[in-house]
Design an enzyme around this catalytic site. Structure first.
Site, PDB file in Angstrom:
ATOM      1  N   ARG A   1       0.516  -1.399  -0.037  1.00 16.29           N
ATOM      2  CA  ARG A   1      -0.027  -0.194   0.053  1.00 16.29           C
ATOM      3  C   ARG A   1       0.524   1.247  -0.058  1.00 16.29           C
ATOM      4  O   ARG A   1       0.622   2.493  -0.300  1.00 16.29           O
ATOM      5  CB  ARG A   1      -1.265  -0.016   1.071  1.00 16.29           C
ATOM      6  CG  ARG A   1      -2.472  -0.889   1.122  1.00 16.29           C
ATOM      7  CD  ARG A   1      -3.010  -1.187   1.945  1.00 16.29           C
ATOM      8  NE  ARG A   1      -2.057  -2.323   3.764  1.00 16.29           N
ATOM      9  CZ  ARG A   1      -2.807  -1.905   4.067  1.00 16.29           C
ATOM     10  NH1 ARG A   1      -3.355  -1.398   4.719  1.00 16.29           N
ATOM     11  NH2 ARG A   1      -2.051  -3.373   5.291  1.00 16.29           N
TER      12      ARG A   1
ATOM     13  N   GLU B   1       1.257  -5.530  13.576  1.00 18.78           N
ATOM     14  CA  GLU B   1       0.083  -5.224  14.293  1.00 18.78           C
ATOM     15  C   GLU B   1      -0.649  -6.801  14.589  1.00 18.78           C
ATOM     16  O   GLU B   1      -0.787  -6.804  15.014  1.00 18.78           O
ATOM     17  CB  GLU B   1      -0.896  -3.922  14.467  1.00 18.78           C
ATOM     18  CG  GLU B   1      -2.407  -4.369  15.888  1.00 18.78           C
ATOM     19  CD  GLU B   1      -2.609  -3.170  14.712  1.00 18.78           C
ATOM     20  OE1 GLU B   1      -2.988  -2.970  13.023  1.00 18.78           O
ATOM     21  OE2 GLU B   1      -3.507  -2.815  16.077  1.00 18.78           O
TER      22      GLU B   1
END
Ligand SMILES: O=P(O)(O)OC[C@H]1O[C@H](OP(=O)(O)OP(=O)(O)O)[C@H](O)[C@@H]1O
Ligand SMILES: Nc1ncnc2[nH]cnc12
Length: 179
Positions: A66, A103
């Site tokens: 991204r 994460e």
């Protein structure tokens, strides 16, 4: 010439929050809904261009995948070169790599050993800063190949995860979530 904002746009209105993706308990901030709006994406890239041009980079670095979406259009707009930080097995030739925590898992990034010329001023871009593992690894890799990393830029910062504390370069985020 830098793009003039057509109207006031709150970029947060264009981020879709998806619970339990890609794993239970993760609230995923989806930029698909931002980049599919021509107006909002023009505004976001215009704001990034103003911030990043002040760092006077020679080169922008984008983080797969991204991060490529933000870095590539800005490199063209600012007249900078563009280099890629990629997942394993994607870059040909001699590469340098680092593993890091995410994460929601673990990953590894590679950079080509000749990605930048010694001392080139580089700004590294990604879509989102969470724990900071990805950006910190990217800064370290860029330095290993001789870059002067002059800044880092993201669309979204999840401030509660304190990723910013892992970075020793100036960081700019267009959108911040406190949680
Ligand atoms: O601050 P961190 O905790 O390191 O997390 C942020 C990173 O996590 C996501 O990447 P992901 O590996 O999901 O890859 P993608 O861009 O290919 O979807 C995001 O695009 C950042 O690169
Ligand atoms: N919560 C999250 N949403 C979108 N991308 C992410 N990358 C790491 N954490 C993320």
């Amino acid at each position: 010439m830098l793009f003039q904002e057509p109207k006031a746009i709150d970029l947060k209105d264009y981020i879709r929050e998806v619970p339990d993706f890609p794993k239970p308990g993760i609230l995923f901030y989806d930029i698909s809904t931002l980049i599919r709006s021509a107006d909002a994406w023009q505004v976001a890239t215009g704001r990034l261009a103003r911030i990043i041009s002040a760092w006077q980079p020679d080169m922008l670095a984008g983080i797969e995948s991204r991060g490529f979406l933000t870095a590539a259009p800005l490199a063209m707009r600012l007249g900078c070169g563009f280099t890629m930080l990629r997942k394993p097995g994607k870059l040909p030739g001699k590469t340098i790599s680092l593993q890091y925590g995410l994460e929601y898992g673990e990953d590894e990034l590679h950079i080509q050993a000749d990605a930048v010329k010694p001392g080139q001023r580089v700004v590294v871009l990604d879509d989102l800063l969470a724990t900071g593992g990805t950006l910190a690894a990217s800064v370290a890799l860029l330095r290993k190949v001789g870059a002067e990393v002059v800044g880092a830029s993201v669309l979204i910062e999840l401030a509660g995860l304190k990723g910013r504390e892992k970075l020793d370069v100036p960081l700019n985020a267009l959108i911040t979530y406190d949680e």
